[in-house]
Design an enzyme around this catalytic site. Structure first.
Site, PDB file in Angstrom:
ATOM      1  N   ASP A   5      55.419 -54.711   4.419  1.00 11.08           N
ATOM      2  CA  ASP A   5      53.991 -54.488   4.609  1.00 11.08           C
ATOM      3  C   ASP A   5      53.360 -54.654   3.234  1.00 11.08           C
ATOM      4  OD1 ASP A   5      51.545 -53.759   5.807  1.00 11.08           O
ATOM      5  OD2 ASP A   5      51.830 -51.680   5.204  1.00 11.08           O
ATOM      6  N   GLU A  21      52.928 -59.408   6.896  1.00  5.81           N
ATOM      7  CA  GLU A  21      51.629 -59.556   7.553  1.00  5.81           C
ATOM      8  C   GLU A  21      50.877 -60.749   7.003  1.00  5.81           C
ATOM      9  OE1 GLU A  21      49.895 -55.308   9.096  1.00  5.81           O
ATOM     10  OE2 GLU A  21      48.901 -56.282   7.437  1.00  5.81           O
ATOM     11  N   ASP A  76      52.764 -47.176   5.586  1.00  8.58           N
ATOM     12  CA  ASP A  76      53.256 -48.431   5.013  1.00  8.58           C
ATOM     13  C   ASP A  76      54.704 -48.686   5.428  1.00  8.58           C
ATOM     14  OD1 ASP A  76      50.865 -48.971   3.235  1.00  8.58           O
ATOM     15  OD2 ASP A  76      51.506 -47.040   2.436  1.00  8.58           O
TER      16      ASP A  76
END
Length: 169
Positions: free
Chosen positions: A7, A67, A140
């Site tokens: 992340d 991401e 996270d």
């Protein structure tokens, strides 16, 4: 198969290694990499790079999931995240780890079955899917685990012939 979920962040970066073996996923490692906001940008990016490289070398993941960037209202934060993401993508390429990128909606849809799930719903499903004793410590870290689970699901969908029991890496 081992998936490395990252992340991306600048101040905080969630990381996780999830393995799929015999049709079951298990969490091998997860953490949150944090940089000191008082340090200069190059030092922070170097630290992120060193930690990502250490994890890749320690766990030898088959794939890295991260991401896809989306536009942020806070341009300063967006710039730092994109710089950290560049370091991550560079290291994956350098160390020959294939990359899959997902939008937050794709991750939520894969993990919860609902693309607009909130962070609590994602955390509860991560805990359930991996039979964890508690939800991950930070958002996270949880997002990194969800990214790794999404990569495993996507690989299974794209390459079903390679996911037979005992065959996958």
């Amino acid at each position: 198969m081992k998936a490395f979920g990252v992340d991306p962040g600048y101040g905080r970066l969630g990381v996780a290694i999830v393995e799929r073996i015999h049709e079951k996923e298990r969490l091998l490692y997860s953490s949150c990499i944090e940089t000191d906001p008082r340090d200069p940008t190059p030092s922070r990016l170097r630290y992120i790079g060193e930690e990502i490289e250490r994890i890749i070398k320690a766990w030898s993941p088959d794939i890295l999931a991260t991401e896809r960037l989306y536009f942020s209202k806070n341009q300063k934060t967006a710039m730092g995240v994109s710089e950290a993401r560049g370091v991550i993508l560079y290291l994956a390429g350098k160390l020959s780890v294939p990359i899959l990128e997902f939008t937050p909606l794709e991750v939520k849809l894969t993990v919860t079955g609902y693309g607009k799930a909130d962070k609590g719903q994602v955390a509860r499903m991560v805990r359930t899917l991996l039979a964890l004793p508690q939800v991950p410590r930070s958002d996270d870290e949880c997002d990194a685990i969800a990214l790794a689970l999404t990569a495993i699901a996507e690989r299974k969908r794209l390459y079903p012939q390679k996911t037979g029991e005992g065959i996958e890496k």
